[in-house]
Scaffold this motif. Structure first.
Motif, short mmCIF file in Angstrom:
data_model
loop_
_atom_site.label_atom_id
_atom_site.label_comp_id
_atom_site.label_asym_id
_atom_site.label_seq_id
_atom_site.Cartn_x
_atom_site.Cartn_y
_atom_site.Cartn_z
N THR A 141 -13.56 -92.05 -18.15
CA THR A 141 -14.38 -91.10 -20.07
C THR A 141 -13.12 -89.77 -20.17
O THR A 141 -12.14 -89.40 -21.10
CB THR A 141 -15.14 -90.92 -19.62
OG1 THR A 141 -15.95 -92.13 -19.39
CG2 THR A 141 -15.15 -89.83 -21.13
N ASN A 174 -19.45 -79.88 -22.84
CA ASN A 174 -20.81 -80.55 -22.28
C ASN A 174 -19.73 -80.56 -20.23
O ASN A 174 -18.04 -80.11 -21.12
CB ASN A 174 -20.02 -82.40 -22.61
CG ASN A 174 -20.43 -83.50 -21.47
OD1 ASN A 174 -20.23 -83.36 -19.98
ND2 ASN A 174 -21.16 -84.01 -21.30
N ARG A 175 -20.78 -80.34 -19.48
CA ARG A 175 -20.01 -80.04 -18.50
C ARG A 175 -20.70 -80.68 -17.72
O ARG A 175 -21.08 -80.42 -15.87
CB ARG A 175 -20.54 -78.95 -18.11
CG ARG A 175 -19.44 -77.66 -16.59
CD ARG A 175 -19.09 -76.68 -16.47
NE ARG A 175 -19.14 -75.69 -17.38
CZ ARG A 175 -20.19 -74.67 -17.73
NH1 ARG A 175 -21.63 -74.80 -16.72
NH2 ARG A 175 -20.60 -73.85 -18.45
N SER A 176 -20.99 -82.38 -17.76
CA SER A 176 -21.41 -83.20 -16.80
C SER A 176 -20.09 -83.07 -15.67
O SER A 176 -19.12 -83.48 -16.16
CB SER A 176 -21.79 -84.12 -17.75
OG SER A 176 -20.74 -85.19 -18.01
N ILE A 199 -25.65 -75.99 -21.32
CA ILE A 199 -26.77 -75.44 -22.27
C ILE A 199 -27.15 -74.56 -21.43
O ILE A 199 -27.84 -73.71 -21.80
CB ILE A 199 -28.06 -77.03 -21.97
CG1 ILE A 199 -29.08 -76.24 -22.41
CG2 ILE A 199 -28.10 -77.43 -20.07
CD1 ILE A 199 -29.67 -77.25 -23.75
N GLY A 238 -19.70 -84.33 -26.42
CA GLY A 238 -20.57 -84.96 -25.70
C GLY A 238 -21.85 -84.83 -25.11
O GLY A 238 -22.44 -84.67 -24.23
N PHE A 260 -17.81 -87.40 -27.69
CA PHE A 260 -17.79 -88.62 -27.11
C PHE A 260 -18.66 -89.40 -27.08
O PHE A 260 -18.93 -89.87 -26.39
CB PHE A 260 -16.81 -88.76 -26.09
CG PHE A 260 -17.34 -87.14 -24.64
CD1 PHE A 260 -17.92 -87.52 -23.40
CD2 PHE A 260 -16.62 -86.13 -24.79
CE1 PHE A 260 -18.59 -86.63 -22.88
CE2 PHE A 260 -17.00 -85.50 -24.09
CZ PHE A 260 -17.92 -85.49 -23.31
N ALA A 262 -22.46 -90.57 -27.79
CA ALA A 262 -22.91 -91.65 -28.56
C ALA A 262 -23.70 -91.42 -30.12
O ALA A 262 -23.34 -91.84 -30.30
CB ALA A 262 -24.01 -92.24 -27.61
N THR A 285 -11.86 -95.17 -23.81
CA THR A 285 -12.58 -96.00 -22.01
C THR A 285 -12.37 -97.13 -21.61
O THR A 285 -12.16 -97.04 -20.27
CB THR A 285 -13.89 -94.99 -22.25
OG1 THR A 285 -13.95 -93.58 -22.71
CG2 THR A 285 -14.78 -94.65 -20.80
#
Ligand code: NAD
Length: 307
Positions: A141, A174-176, A199, A238, A260, A262, A285
Motif C-alpha cells: 500500500t 493515518n499512522r498504522s 488519533i 486513510g 486510501f 475504504a 495496491t
C-alpha cells in the motif's frame, strides 16, 4: 480552478499491461494465495478485486477462507508448498498484536505484502543481500501511494534519489504500522517534510534543514490539523470510518488530495480546492502486490536452480 480526478485504473494501467505481457511471454503461472479469516466487508471487497485483477494479468489467485484460529497453521502449510509463490492475509484478523505475529509467520520468500520486513522501511535498507541484487519488498500500500505520487509528478525526477521530495510538505492522516508509518518514513527518506497524524497526536518526520540529517528525525509537535493542512502540498488520508472528513476549507488552494481509506475521507466539495484528486488506490495496491509476486517467483526459481 479545475480539478483533475485520477482513477486507480488509469494509474495502474501501464503496470498491469507490463505484467500481462511478461507473464504471457514467459509462459509462467505465478500463484498467489489469499487468506480470508474475517467477515469484514472491506476485506471481502478487496479479495474480490484481487481475484479480478489477477485474472486480467494472468496470475493464478486462490482465496482460502478459514477460521482465524486455523490461520497460523494454514499459512505454515502454504509456506512449505512449492506450488504457492506468494501469500497474503486480509487484515484485521484478531485486530490486535496477534496480527503482527501473523505477519511474521508468512515466509519472507512468499510475503507479497512486504509486511514481515516492514522494519526495513524505517531503517532505509534497500537490499536484502550483501551483493545488492535482491532489493527488499516494499509494503504494497505505501508502494502504491508512492506510484500515485510518481504518476502525478510530485517526485521531482531532476533531483537526486533521496532528494526528490525536497521542499514538499505532506500530511498523512493515518499512522498504522502497515500503511501510514512506513509511508511517512519512505517519503521523509526522499526529502519530504511529513506531518504524520493519528488519533493521538501529530508527528513531524524529516531529514532536517537542507536534508542534512543522515537518518530521519521524528518530533512530536503541538501543532493542530488546522495549522498543518493550510501549508500541505499533498494530503493523504486513510481513516477507517465513514464519518471522518478532512475539512476542505482548511486545505491549501491547489492541494493534491489522495484517499486510501475504504471510506471517502474528503468532503464532497474537495474538487473546489484540489488540483488533483485520487479518490481510491485499491487497484494500484493489487498491481503492486502482483509485481512483488513476480519478484518472489523469480527469487524462488533462482534458489531452485542453485540447488
Ligand atoms: P488502522 O485501524 O490500523 O489505522 C487507522 C489509523 O487512522 C490509525 O493510525 C488511527 O490513529 C488513525 N485515525 C483514526 N481516527 C482518526 C482521526 N479521527 N483522526 C486522525 N487519525 C485517525 O487501519 P489501516 O489498516 O491503516 O487501514 C485504514 C484504511 O485504509 C481502511 O479503510 C482500510 O480498508 C484502508 N486500506 C486500503 C488499502 C488500499 O490499498 N486501498 C490498503 C490498506 C488499508
Amino acid at each position: 480552478m479545475s480539478c483533475k480526478t485520477i482513477s486507480a485504473k488509469e494509474i495502474s494501467a501501464s503496470y498491469r499491461e507490463e505484467l500481462k505481457t511478461m507473464i504471457k511471454t514467459r509462459g509462467i503461472k505465478p500463484k498467489l494465495v489469499g487468506f480470508l479469516a474475517n467477515e469484514d466487508p472491506a476485506s471481502i471487497k478487496y479479495a474480490e478485486c484481487t481475484s479480478k485483477t489477477c485474472e486480467e494479468t494472468g496470475v493464478i489467485f486462490e482465496l482460502r477462507k478459514c477460521n482465524r484460529e486455523e490461520l497460523k497453521d494454514q499459512i505454515i502449510e502454504a509456506n512449505e508448498d512449492d506450488s504457492v509463490h506468494g501469500i497474503m492475509v486480509y487484515y484485521p484478523v484478531f485486530g490486535d498484536l496477534q496480527d503482527q505475529y501473523l505477519q511474521n509467520v508468512v515466509s519472507v520468500t512468499k510475503d507479497v505484502e512486504g509486511l514481515c520486513q516492514i522494519c526495513n522501511s524505517y531503517q532505509n535498507i534497500p537490499y536484502l543481500d550483501e551483493e545488492q541484487i535482491k532489493n527488499y519488498i516494499i509494503p504494497c500500500t505505501p508502494l502504491a501511494i508512492i506510484k500515485v505520487m510518481e504518476y502525478i509528478r510530485v517526485y521531482n525526477s531532476v533531483l537526486l534519489y533521496g532528494n526528490r521530495l525536497h521542499g514538499c510538505v505532506i500530511t498523512i492522516i493515518n499512522r498504522s504500522e502497515i500503511v501510514g508509518r512506513p509511508l511517512a518514513v519512505l517519503l521523509a527518506n526522499e526529502g519530504g517534510k511529513v506531518y504524520s497524524v493519528d488519533i493521538n497526536n501529530i508527528q513531524e518526520i524529516h531529514h532536517g534543514t537542507e536534508l542534512k540529517l543522515k537518518t530521519y528525525e521524528v518530533r512530536i509537535t503541538n501543532l493542530k490539523l488546522e495549522e498543518i493542512l493550510p501549508i500541505s502540498d499533498v494530503v493523504i488520508t486513510g481513516v477507517p470510518t465513514p464519518s471522518y472528513k478532512v475539512p476542505t476549507a482548511l486545505l491549501r488552494e491547489g492541494v493534491i488530495a489522495i484517499n486510501f481509506s475504504a471510506f471517502k475521507n474528503f468532503e464532497d466539495n474537495i474538487k473546489e480546492k484540489a488540483s488533483i484528486y485520487v479518490p481510491t488506490i485499491g487497484k494500484i495496491t493489487i498491481t503492486m502486490l502482483e509485481r512483488n509476486l513476480l519478484k518472489l517467483y523469480d527469487r524462488q526459481l533462482s534458489l531452485k536452480n542453485e540447488e
